[in-house]
Design a protein around this motif. Sequence first.
Motif, PDB file in Angstrom:
ATOM      1  N   THR A  95      18.633  31.123  31.729  1.00  0.00           N
ATOM      2  CA  THR A  95      19.738  30.794  32.646  1.00  0.00           C
ATOM      3  C   THR A  95      20.675  29.780  32.006  1.00  0.00           C
ATOM      4  OG1 THR A  95      18.324  31.215  34.544  1.00  0.00           O
ATOM      5  CG2 THR A  95      20.313  29.939  34.938  1.00  0.00           C
ATOM      6  N   ILE A  97      20.358  29.109  39.485  1.00  0.00           N
ATOM      7  CA  ILE A  97      20.686  30.517  39.657  1.00  0.00           C
ATOM      8  C   ILE A  97      21.358  30.817  40.996  1.00  0.00           C
ATOM      9  CG2 ILE A  97      19.693  32.844  39.766  1.00  0.00           C
ATOM     10  CD1 ILE A  97      17.428  31.730  37.965  1.00  0.00           C
ATOM     11  N   TYR A 137      24.688  30.188  30.906  1.00  0.00           N
ATOM     12  CA  TYR A 137      25.820  29.314  31.228  1.00  0.00           C
ATOM     13  C   TYR A 137      26.595  28.945  29.962  1.00  0.00           C
ATOM     14  CZ  TYR A 137      24.278  28.602  36.051  1.00  0.00           C
ATOM     15  OH  TYR A 137      23.942  28.773  37.354  1.00  0.00           O
ATOM     16  N   SER A 148      14.081  25.703  39.860  1.00  0.00           N
ATOM     17  CA  SER A 148      15.084  26.313  38.990  1.00  0.00           C
ATOM     18  C   SER A 148      16.082  27.157  39.770  1.00  0.00           C
ATOM     19  CB  SER A 148      14.396  27.167  37.921  1.00  0.00           C
ATOM     20  OG  SER A 148      13.633  28.181  38.545  1.00  0.00           O
TER      21      SER A 148
END
Length: 127
Positions: A104, A26, A108, A22
């Motif tokens: 996250t 980020i 966005y 992930s």
Amino acid sequence: MHSRSITFSQGVALYMGAVLGSGILILPGYTATVAGPSSILSWTILSLLSIPLAYTFARLALKYKDFGGISTIVQKAFGYKWSAIVGWFFFAWVATGQAVVGITGAGYIVHIFHLSEIYLYLKIVCN
């Protein structure tokens, strides 16, 4: 009936995705802010360094045809006790990591549509 399986190159690609994880969501923005154009070089180096690790795990997955993943590999090398510890750490990591990925992704979406930050947490509170 033909049994389905993945090819070796697909296995390497899957493990590279797991290694990058992930962080791919980020870290690019953070590294671009800190390192500027050099961040492209750092991502290239990270991707290249991921290949030997992914290759190793793909070879081990071919050798030990079990659904245990890293826990199976640890069990073969160090025994059941360490395999159980790794399994529980992996479980905790996935459980918390999925929440981070969701937040996250929501971040966005909030940013793209110029929404208030309250929308970032609205889905979490409503459930």
